[in-house]
Design a protein around this motif. Sequence first.
Motif, PDB file in Angstrom:
ATOM      1  N   ARG A 150       0.136   4.427   1.167  1.00 19.31           N
ATOM      2  CA  ARG A 150      -0.359   3.235   0.603  1.00 19.31           C
ATOM      3  C   ARG A 150      -1.294   2.467   1.443  1.00 19.31           C
ATOM      4  NH1 ARG A 150       3.831   0.436  -2.010  1.00 19.31           N
ATOM      5  NH2 ARG A 150       2.063  -1.205  -2.142  1.00 19.31           N
ATOM      6  N   ALA A 151      -1.251   3.047   2.801  1.00 21.61           N
ATOM      7  CA  ALA A 151      -2.250   2.137   3.765  1.00 21.61           C
ATOM      8  C   ALA A 151      -3.780   2.083   3.364  1.00 21.61           C
ATOM      9  CB  ALA A 151      -2.094   2.766   5.240  1.00 21.61           C
ATOM     10  N   SER A 152      -4.487   1.200   3.336  1.00 18.87           N
ATOM     11  CA  SER A 152      -6.004   1.181   2.939  1.00 18.87           C
ATOM     12  C   SER A 152      -6.922   0.463   3.781  1.00 18.87           C
ATOM     13  CB  SER A 152      -6.142   0.695   1.223  1.00 18.87           C
ATOM     14  OG  SER A 152      -5.416  -0.657   1.341  1.00 18.87           O
ATOM     15  N   GLU A 153      -6.269  -0.365   4.614  1.00 22.69           N
ATOM     16  CA  GLU A 153      -7.313  -1.185   5.596  1.00 22.69           C
ATOM     17  C   GLU A 153      -6.743  -0.666   7.118  1.00 22.69           C
ATOM     18  OE1 GLU A 153      -6.476  -5.514   5.059  1.00 22.69           O
ATOM     19  OE2 GLU A 153      -7.595  -5.212   3.049  1.00 22.69           O
ATOM     20  N   ALA A 210      -9.623  -0.322  14.288  1.00 17.18           N
ATOM     21  CA  ALA A 210      -9.750   0.512  15.520  1.00 17.18           C
ATOM     22  C   ALA A 210      -8.532   0.673  16.305  1.00 17.18           C
ATOM     23  CB  ALA A 210     -10.720  -0.151  16.471  1.00 17.18           C
ATOM     24  N   ALA A 211      -7.588  -0.345  15.792  1.00 19.49           N
ATOM     25  CA  ALA A 211      -6.301  -0.313  16.572  1.00 19.49           C
ATOM     26  C   ALA A 211      -5.113   0.503  15.816  1.00 19.49           C
ATOM     27  CB  ALA A 211      -5.621  -1.747  16.972  1.00 19.49           C
ATOM     28  N   THR A 212      -5.233   1.044  14.535  1.00 18.12           N
ATOM     29  CA  THR A 212      -4.404   1.469  13.536  1.00 18.12           C
ATOM     30  C   THR A 212      -3.893   2.816  14.180  1.00 18.12           C
ATOM     31  OG1 THR A 212      -5.439   0.032  11.775  1.00 18.12           O
ATOM     32  CG2 THR A 212      -4.102   2.295  11.394  1.00 18.12           C
ATOM     33  N   PRO A 213      -4.807   3.759  14.621  1.00 18.30           N
ATOM     34  CA  PRO A 213      -4.231   4.947  15.072  1.00 18.30           C
ATOM     35  C   PRO A 213      -3.361   4.844  16.236  1.00 18.30           C
ATOM     36  CG  PRO A 213      -6.637   5.248  14.741  1.00 18.30           C
ATOM     37  CD  PRO A 213      -6.340   3.644  14.600  1.00 18.30           C
ATOM     38  N   ALA A 214      -3.701   4.034  17.074  1.00 19.63           N
ATOM     39  CA  ALA A 214      -2.766   3.533  18.258  1.00 19.63           C
ATOM     40  C   ALA A 214      -1.383   3.126  17.722  1.00 19.63           C
ATOM     41  CB  ALA A 214      -3.376   2.702  19.330  1.00 19.63           C
ATOM     42  N   GLU A 215      -1.633   2.037  16.835  1.00 20.94           N
ATOM     43  CA  GLU A 215      -0.373   1.420  16.365  1.00 20.94           C
ATOM     44  C   GLU A 215       0.572   2.284  15.557  1.00 20.94           C
ATOM     45  OE1 GLU A 215      -2.037  -3.171  16.419  1.00 20.94           O
ATOM     46  OE2 GLU A 215      -1.750  -2.308  14.576  1.00 20.94           O
ATOM     47  N   SER A 258      -0.411  -4.932   8.019  1.00 16.80           N
ATOM     48  CA  SER A 258      -1.902  -5.068   8.664  1.00 16.80           C
ATOM     49  C   SER A 258      -2.529  -3.976   7.868  1.00 16.80           C
ATOM     50  CB  SER A 258      -1.917  -4.642   9.917  1.00 16.80           C
ATOM     51  OG  SER A 258      -1.174  -3.426  10.452  1.00 16.80           O
ATOM     52  N   THR A 259      -1.930  -3.013   7.280  1.00 14.77           N
ATOM     53  CA  THR A 259      -2.805  -1.941   6.585  1.00 14.77           C
ATOM     54  C   THR A 259      -2.672  -1.707   5.235  1.00 14.77           C
ATOM     55  OG1 THR A 259      -0.911  -0.397   7.244  1.00 14.77           O
ATOM     56  CG2 THR A 259      -2.844  -0.643   8.635  1.00 14.77           C
ATOM     57  N   VAL A 260      -1.406  -2.340   4.623  1.00 16.18           N
ATOM     58  CA  VAL A 260      -1.245  -2.147   3.194  1.00 16.18           C
ATOM     59  C   VAL A 260      -1.669  -3.402   2.272  1.00 16.18           C
ATOM     60  CG1 VAL A 260       0.659  -1.257   1.377  1.00 16.18           C
ATOM     61  CG2 VAL A 260       0.631  -0.450   3.770  1.00 16.18           C
ATOM     62  N   VAL A 261      -2.389  -3.391   1.432  1.00 17.43           N
ATOM     63  CA  VAL A 261      -2.809  -4.436   0.632  1.00 17.43           C
ATOM     64  C   VAL A 261      -1.991  -4.373  -0.515  1.00 17.43           C
ATOM     65  CG1 VAL A 261      -4.775  -5.355  -0.658  1.00 17.43           C
ATOM     66  CG2 VAL A 261      -5.068  -3.962   1.395  1.00 17.43           C
ATOM     67  N   PRO A 262      -1.360  -5.546  -0.860  1.00 21.93           N
ATOM     68  CA  PRO A 262      -0.498  -5.925  -2.016  1.00 21.93           C
ATOM     69  C   PRO A 262      -1.302  -5.384  -3.158  1.00 21.93           C
ATOM     70  CG  PRO A 262      -0.275  -7.644  -0.444  1.00 21.93           C
ATOM     71  CD  PRO A 262      -1.430  -6.829   0.081  1.00 21.93           C
TER      72      PRO A 262
END
Length: 427
Positions: free
Chosen positions: A294-297, A300-305, A401-405
């Motif tokens: 589902r994640a689309s956004e 740069a911090a996403t891999p660590a999070e 922070s990554t999944v757009v409704p």
Amino acid sequence: MKGTGRSAAAGGAAARPSASGFSVTAAVAAFALTRALLLLWVLKVLPVRGPDVTSDVAVIYRGWYEVLRTGTYPLDDVTWQYPPAAALAILSPGMLPFLDYVRAFFVLALVCDAVVLGLLHYAGRRPGRSTRGMWFWIAGVPLLGPTAYARYDLMVTAVAVAALLAAARRPGIAGALAGFGAMLKVWPVLLLAGLRQRRAWVAATVTAATLLLVLTVSMPGALAFLGFQRDRGTEVESLGALVFHVARHFGWEGQVLLNYGSVEFLGPYVPLVSGVALGLTAAAFGWLALWRLRASEFSAATPAEAAFTAVLLFTTTSRVISPQYLVWLLGLAAVCLAFRSGRMALPSLLVLVATGLTFLEFPVWFDKVVASDPEGIAVLAARNGLLVAAALLACRRLWTSTVVPRRRRGRRALPARSDRDRAPVGS
């Protein structure tokens, strides 16, 4: 007036390196003081209440070292439960022949600790980054007590931190480091959760497969560890263990024994609770798979999070929560905090507090934990509760922070209407 402005600008530019220099000096001083305390603990200059945490290095690691030097893995030792490349970590003190094995191991732990500090400092100076991660690492590691330097997990964490900091600009290197880390202690494979580039996955697969092949061919018993995870109970520090800590006060007839290298509950209903833990782990991985779909956004911090969230889920649902697992979480949280845009500040703070409670739980009050005394149950419940809260909060923040409704995705897909389109019909 213009000259004054230029002078002020020049003064500000001159002040920045000075402030940066002060920050580096303060960080090095704080690191030196806190790590000196750690060394005094592991070298037994300063005593710590509870069991000797350095016995793993002095007895178990040293014993494995002697076996590995002969060109084979510890085939008959059920406590050897690590992937093949773990042999490299156990053999590494041999690089310092002028020190005995135990002291050489502690020196290498200090070196890896300093490498993480250097990586976080370097990353924190780049645009869009922060030195919060560096200070978090400086504060967090000593909160775990001597266990931080008395296990090889700090070496693995250094590899994981390097992988995540390389992810944005060098995905191939990040993947290779993740693959190498997975061959050291499995969990770094979870770093791939937030890496979208194909190069990262290919590099991880090739690195891990190559290491596995080379070590399997060169040393007998490389895969023996796979059979040593069978018939394990529920470790006394795990989330599921709280059931038996309380049940012992109501007549539960099980036992607490040293089993497969850790202190575990064995007896009635233990297989059931262990099965539930495995089910929760499977559910956690299912959630991660759904998030990835589902994640689309991605920022740069996403891999660590994503890695931080995945390891939190793995840790809290495991049948075993060993104190050294907190080193993993501290390293990943520090990388998350190195990004100004990161959203894991509160989960990281919960992990920091949980780390301090872990030192109290092991080794300081470990006798109370093993005996299921009220104090032991209370500190264990608080520690595990903080980890659960951190995991759930991290999941929520990663998702939002990554999944757009879908409604937002639909609106975003519609083309912008011109003024002529907005004009009423018939005008």
